[in-house]
Design a protein around this motif. Structure first.
Motif, PDB file in Angstrom:
ATOM      1  N   LEU A  63     -13.267  43.718 -75.166  1.00  0.00           N
ATOM      2  CA  LEU A  63     -13.291  44.815 -74.199  1.00  0.00           C
ATOM      3  C   LEU A  63     -14.647  45.505 -74.214  1.00  0.00           C
ATOM      4  O   LEU A  63     -15.208  45.841 -73.162  1.00  0.00           O
ATOM      5  CB  LEU A  63     -12.174  45.801 -74.530  1.00  0.00           C
ATOM      6  CG  LEU A  63     -11.846  46.867 -73.478  1.00  0.00           C
ATOM      7  CD1 LEU A  63     -11.369  46.222 -72.185  1.00  0.00           C
ATOM      8  CD2 LEU A  63     -10.775  47.810 -74.018  1.00  0.00           C
ATOM      9  N   LYS A  64     -15.193  45.669 -75.420  1.00  0.00           N
ATOM     10  CA  LYS A  64     -16.502  46.305 -75.559  1.00  0.00           C
ATOM     11  C   LYS A  64     -17.586  45.429 -74.934  1.00  0.00           C
ATOM     12  O   LYS A  64     -18.461  45.913 -74.212  1.00  0.00           O
ATOM     13  CB  LYS A  64     -16.806  46.522 -77.049  1.00  0.00           C
ATOM     14  CG  LYS A  64     -17.966  47.460 -77.330  1.00  0.00           C
ATOM     15  CD  LYS A  64     -17.563  48.895 -77.103  1.00  0.00           C
ATOM     16  CE  LYS A  64     -18.633  49.858 -77.598  1.00  0.00           C
ATOM     17  NZ  LYS A  64     -18.253  51.266 -77.354  1.00  0.00           N
ATOM     18  N   LEU A  65     -17.521  44.140 -75.184  1.00  0.00           N
ATOM     19  CA  LEU A  65     -18.523  43.225 -74.635  1.00  0.00           C
ATOM     20  C   LEU A  65     -18.432  43.141 -73.119  1.00  0.00           C
ATOM     21  O   LEU A  65     -19.453  43.130 -72.419  1.00  0.00           O
ATOM     22  CB  LEU A  65     -18.358  41.831 -75.244  1.00  0.00           C
ATOM     23  CG  LEU A  65     -18.694  41.678 -76.729  1.00  0.00           C
ATOM     24  CD1 LEU A  65     -18.316  40.282 -77.214  1.00  0.00           C
ATOM     25  CD2 LEU A  65     -20.174  41.942 -76.979  1.00  0.00           C
ATOM     26  N   CYS A  66     -17.203  43.077 -72.597  1.00  0.00           N
ATOM     27  CA  CYS A  66     -17.024  42.908 -71.153  1.00  0.00           C
ATOM     28  C   CYS A  66     -17.389  44.171 -70.375  1.00  0.00           C
ATOM     29  O   CYS A  66     -17.644  44.104 -69.165  1.00  0.00           O
ATOM     30  CB  CYS A  66     -15.585  42.498 -70.847  1.00  0.00           C
ATOM     31  SG  CYS A  66     -15.209  40.803 -71.371  1.00  0.00           S
ATOM     32  N   ASN A  67     -17.402  45.309 -71.057  1.00  0.00           N
ATOM     33  CA  ASN A  67     -17.837  46.561 -70.426  1.00  0.00           C
ATOM     34  C   ASN A  67     -19.281  46.901 -70.772  1.00  0.00           C
ATOM     35  O   ASN A  67     -19.746  48.010 -70.484  1.00  0.00           O
ATOM     36  CB  ASN A  67     -16.915  47.715 -70.841  1.00  0.00           C
ATOM     37  CG  ASN A  67     -15.544  47.612 -70.196  1.00  0.00           C
ATOM     38  OD1 ASN A  67     -15.438  47.267 -69.030  1.00  0.00           O
ATOM     39  ND2 ASN A  67     -14.498  47.901 -70.954  1.00  0.00           N
ATOM     40  N   GLY A  68     -19.962  45.947 -71.391  1.00  0.00           N
ATOM     41  CA  GLY A  68     -21.350  46.158 -71.784  1.00  0.00           C
ATOM     42  C   GLY A  68     -22.321  45.591 -70.769  1.00  0.00           C
ATOM     43  O   GLY A  68     -22.095  45.644 -69.560  1.00  0.00           O
TER      44      GLY A  68
ATOM     45  N   PRO B  90     -24.560  42.648 -68.703  1.00  0.00           N
ATOM     46  CA  PRO B  90     -24.200  41.329 -68.160  1.00  0.00           C
ATOM     47  C   PRO B  90     -24.324  40.219 -69.195  1.00  0.00           C
ATOM     48  O   PRO B  90     -23.516  39.280 -69.212  1.00  0.00           O
ATOM     49  CB  PRO B  90     -25.195  41.142 -67.017  1.00  0.00           C
ATOM     50  CG  PRO B  90     -25.544  42.538 -66.585  1.00  0.00           C
ATOM     51  CD  PRO B  90     -25.546  43.337 -67.853  1.00  0.00           C
ATOM     52  N   GLU B  91     -25.319  40.327 -70.065  1.00  0.00           N
ATOM     53  CA  GLU B  91     -25.501  39.319 -71.099  1.00  0.00           C
ATOM     54  C   GLU B  91     -24.334  39.327 -72.091  1.00  0.00           C
ATOM     55  O   GLU B  91     -23.882  38.270 -72.547  1.00  0.00           O
ATOM     56  CB  GLU B  91     -26.821  39.555 -71.855  1.00  0.00           C
ATOM     57  CG  GLU B  91     -28.071  39.300 -71.040  1.00  0.00           C
ATOM     58  CD  GLU B  91     -28.427  40.453 -70.111  1.00  0.00           C
ATOM     59  OE1 GLU B  91     -29.341  40.291 -69.284  1.00  0.00           O
ATOM     60  OE2 GLU B  91     -27.779  41.526 -70.210  1.00  0.00           O
ATOM     61  N   GLN B  92     -23.837  40.522 -72.422  1.00  0.00           N
ATOM     62  CA  GLN B  92     -22.701  40.616 -73.343  1.00  0.00           C
ATOM     63  C   GLN B  92     -21.432  40.045 -72.712  1.00  0.00           C
ATOM     64  O   GLN B  92     -20.663  39.339 -73.370  1.00  0.00           O
ATOM     65  CB  GLN B  92     -22.483  42.079 -73.753  1.00  0.00           C
ATOM     66  CG  GLN B  92     -23.537  42.597 -74.718  1.00  0.00           C
ATOM     67  CD  GLN B  92     -23.376  44.078 -74.994  1.00  0.00           C
ATOM     68  OE1 GLN B  92     -23.078  44.870 -74.088  1.00  0.00           O
ATOM     69  NE2 GLN B  92     -23.566  44.478 -76.248  1.00  0.00           N
ATOM     70  N   LYS B  93     -21.233  40.337 -71.434  1.00  0.00           N
ATOM     71  CA  LYS B  93     -20.053  39.791 -70.761  1.00  0.00           C
ATOM     72  C   LYS B  93     -20.136  38.275 -70.659  1.00  0.00           C
ATOM     73  O   LYS B  93     -19.133  37.569 -70.827  1.00  0.00           O
ATOM     74  CB  LYS B  93     -19.897  40.401 -69.370  1.00  0.00           C
ATOM     75  CG  LYS B  93     -18.593  39.984 -68.699  1.00  0.00           C
ATOM     76  CD  LYS B  93     -18.315  40.771 -67.433  1.00  0.00           C
ATOM     77  CE  LYS B  93     -16.966  40.380 -66.845  1.00  0.00           C
ATOM     78  NZ  LYS B  93     -16.660  41.153 -65.611  1.00  0.00           N
TER      79      LYS B  93
ATOM     80  N   GLY C 152     -11.838  40.847 -66.958  1.00  0.00           N
ATOM     81  CA  GLY C 152     -12.781  40.339 -65.960  1.00  0.00           C
ATOM     82  C   GLY C 152     -13.318  38.978 -66.311  1.00  0.00           C
ATOM     83  O   GLY C 152     -14.383  38.574 -65.816  1.00  0.00           O
ATOM     84  N   LEU C 153     -12.586  38.246 -67.168  1.00  0.00           N
ATOM     85  CA  LEU C 153     -13.004  36.915 -67.573  1.00  0.00           C
ATOM     86  C   LEU C 153     -12.231  35.860 -66.793  1.00  0.00           C
ATOM     87  O   LEU C 153     -11.116  36.102 -66.332  1.00  0.00           O
ATOM     88  CB  LEU C 153     -12.779  36.716 -69.076  1.00  0.00           C
ATOM     89  CG  LEU C 153     -13.555  37.653 -70.002  1.00  0.00           C
ATOM     90  CD1 LEU C 153     -13.165  37.400 -71.463  1.00  0.00           C
ATOM     91  CD2 LEU C 153     -15.060  37.487 -69.824  1.00  0.00           C
ATOM     92  N   THR C 154     -12.824  34.681 -66.672  1.00  0.00           N
ATOM     93  CA  THR C 154     -12.222  33.589 -65.917  1.00  0.00           C
ATOM     94  C   THR C 154     -11.725  32.513 -66.871  1.00  0.00           C
ATOM     95  O   THR C 154     -12.512  31.981 -67.669  1.00  0.00           O
ATOM     96  CB  THR C 154     -13.239  32.970 -64.941  1.00  0.00           C
ATOM     97  OG1 THR C 154     -13.721  33.985 -64.051  1.00  0.00           O
ATOM     98  CG2 THR C 154     -12.611  31.834 -64.137  1.00  0.00           C
ATOM     99  N   ILE C 155     -10.429  32.197 -66.806  1.00  0.00           N
ATOM    100  CA  ILE C 155      -9.878  31.116 -67.620  1.00  0.00           C
ATOM    101  C   ILE C 155     -10.495  29.794 -67.153  1.00  0.00           C
ATOM    102  O   ILE C 155     -10.496  29.502 -65.958  1.00  0.00           O
ATOM    103  CB  ILE C 155      -8.337  31.047 -67.477  1.00  0.00           C
ATOM    104  CG1 ILE C 155      -7.695  32.362 -67.907  1.00  0.00           C
ATOM    105  CG2 ILE C 155      -7.782  29.866 -68.278  1.00  0.00           C
ATOM    106  CD1 ILE C 155      -7.753  32.671 -69.363  1.00  0.00           C
ATOM    107  N   PRO C 156     -11.028  28.980 -68.077  1.00  0.00           N
ATOM    108  CA  PRO C 156     -11.720  27.744 -67.682  1.00  0.00           C
ATOM    109  C   PRO C 156     -10.750  26.610 -67.329  1.00  0.00           C
ATOM    110  O   PRO C 156     -10.752  25.548 -67.962  1.00  0.00           O
ATOM    111  CB  PRO C 156     -12.544  27.419 -68.930  1.00  0.00           C
ATOM    112  CG  PRO C 156     -11.733  27.941 -70.062  1.00  0.00           C
ATOM    113  CD  PRO C 156     -11.094  29.205 -69.538  1.00  0.00           C
ATOM    114  N   ASP C 157      -9.918  26.856 -66.338  1.00  0.00           N
ATOM    115  CA  ASP C 157      -8.929  25.862 -65.914  1.00  0.00           C
ATOM    116  C   ASP C 157      -8.755  25.958 -64.406  1.00  0.00           C
ATOM    117  O   ASP C 157      -8.066  26.861 -63.915  1.00  0.00           O
ATOM    118  CB  ASP C 157      -7.591  26.110 -66.634  1.00  0.00           C
ATOM    119  CG  ASP C 157      -6.527  25.094 -66.255  1.00  0.00           C
ATOM    120  OD1 ASP C 157      -6.806  24.203 -65.428  1.00  0.00           O
ATOM    121  OD2 ASP C 157      -5.402  25.200 -66.787  1.00  0.00           O
ATOM    122  N   PRO C 158      -9.364  25.053 -63.636  1.00  0.00           N
ATOM    123  CA  PRO C 158      -9.256  25.120 -62.174  1.00  0.00           C
ATOM    124  C   PRO C 158      -7.841  24.919 -61.648  1.00  0.00           C
ATOM    125  O   PRO C 158      -7.535  25.272 -60.511  1.00  0.00           O
ATOM    126  CB  PRO C 158     -10.183  23.982 -61.702  1.00  0.00           C
ATOM    127  CG  PRO C 158     -10.297  23.059 -62.874  1.00  0.00           C
ATOM    128  CD  PRO C 158     -10.194  23.924 -64.086  1.00  0.00           C
TER     129      PRO C 158
END
Length: 332
Positions: free
Chosen positions: A186-191, A193-196, A256-262
């Motif tokens: 959560l901290k990284l994803c709200n940090g 762009p490089e952290q996300k 705000g992350l994308t699961i790597p499964d199309p």
């Protein structure tokens, strides 16, 4: 569905009729939800199955400290370092609870550790992957420990008492570990762009191995049906994996992350997420010792055991000395 239940019931009835009276009484206790204790009679196959499962579970807790231990000196803040140290300490405790539970089945801890160090015994394949960034520590807490909770909560109701009771405390502590991992992400994803992006890269690498943690479909395992009958196992691998996906996808969306499964999509008719095929060849390759970190993990574990020999010997010598002193006092 009704026909399947009738067929399953008939098969179970035939199996009960083929058992000898002692086995039938044992199975009846299991079916009635009565816990089997260490001094109770049990089929030898039941005992062996438990020894294998509990010892491998214990090994996974012990080896599972290693990927995180690599980041203790590199944690970004003092608070993160303290929390990570506490988590690693918890994992060591889980291993000790589980070794103790396995010992009630007549196997020694030295034997179990010997099997681990020789490569004879297995541990969870997930711990043979590297932790390349701080985000990987978050993924271990969120995905790996989250999957472990889904797999382990039912074990609190398994038929073998010492195992079930050990799992109650393990699961409570694992829930904190999952929150710790999610907090990192959560901290990284709200940090920045490089952290996300760091978090997304970690998810891309850990998603599929986390799904593999539950093992192949039960139809591919000759032992699953028997474990289910003995209530060592309460849900199928596919049921647990589906629960993990259904639980995790909304959490990833919140980050705000994308699961790597199309192929991942919500199936309204099923009320579950559909997801892509797992590459089981990778799973079996890692299990056979060819994962990215198999050799390093085992080498590190054996070295730690060898380096600690002097301390174990000192403890035994002290215990022997105390026993001799007490014997002399009793004789006087």
């Amino acid at each position: 569905m009704y026909a399947q239940l009738v067929e399953t019931g008939a098969t179970r009835l035939r199996a009960m009729e083929e058992m000898d009276p002692q086995e039938r009484a044992f199975q009846s206790r299991v079916d009635d939800g009565i816990k089997i204790e260490a001094k109770d009679w049990m089929p030898e196959a039941y005992r062996k199955t438990l020894v294998r499962q509990i010892s491998q579970h214990a090994h996974s807790e012990i080896v599972g400290q290693l990927p995180e231990g690599n980041w203790v000196t590199r944690a970004p803040t003092l608070e993160r370092k303290a929390v990570l140290l506490a988590k690693i300490q918890d994992e060591a405790g889980h291993g000790l609870y589980l070794y103790s539970a396995a010992e009630t089945l007549g196997v020694s801890r030295d034997q179990m550790l010997g099997d681990l160090h020789s490569g004879k015994a297995k541990y969870s394949s997930i711990f043979n992957y590297p932790t390349l960034s701080w985000a990987d520590i978050g993924m271990i807490g969120w995905l790996v420990d989250g999957s472990a909770i889904i797999n382990q909560v039912p074990l609190c109701r398994c038929s073998y008492g010492p195992y079930a009771r050990a799992m109650v405390r393990v699961c409570k502590e694992e829930s904190f570990h999952q929150r710790q991992g999610y907090d990192i992400l959560l901290k990284l994803c709200n940090g920045t762009p490089e952290q996300k992006q760091m978090a997304q890269d970690a998810l891309n690498r850990w998603w599929w191995p986390a799904l593999m943690m539950f093992g192949p479909s039960d139809g591919d395992s000759p032992n699953s049906a028997q474990s289910m009958q003995w209530r060592i196992k309460l849900f199928s691998n596919d049921e647990l994996r589906q629960k993990m996906v259904d639980q995790t996808v909304p959490q990833a969306e919140y980050l705000g992350l994308t699961i790597p499964d199309p192929k991942l999509k919500w199936n309204e008719e099923r009320g579950h997420y559909d997801f892509g095929e797992i590459d089981w060849s990778e799973f079996y390759n890692v299990i056979q010792g060819n994962g990215p970190c198999n050799r390093d993990r085992l080498r590190t574990r054996v070295k730690a055991w060898d380096d600690g020999a002097w301390f174990r010997n000192a403890l035994v010598a002290h215990a022997d000395k105390q026993a001799d002193k007490q014997a002399q006092q009793a004789a006087a």
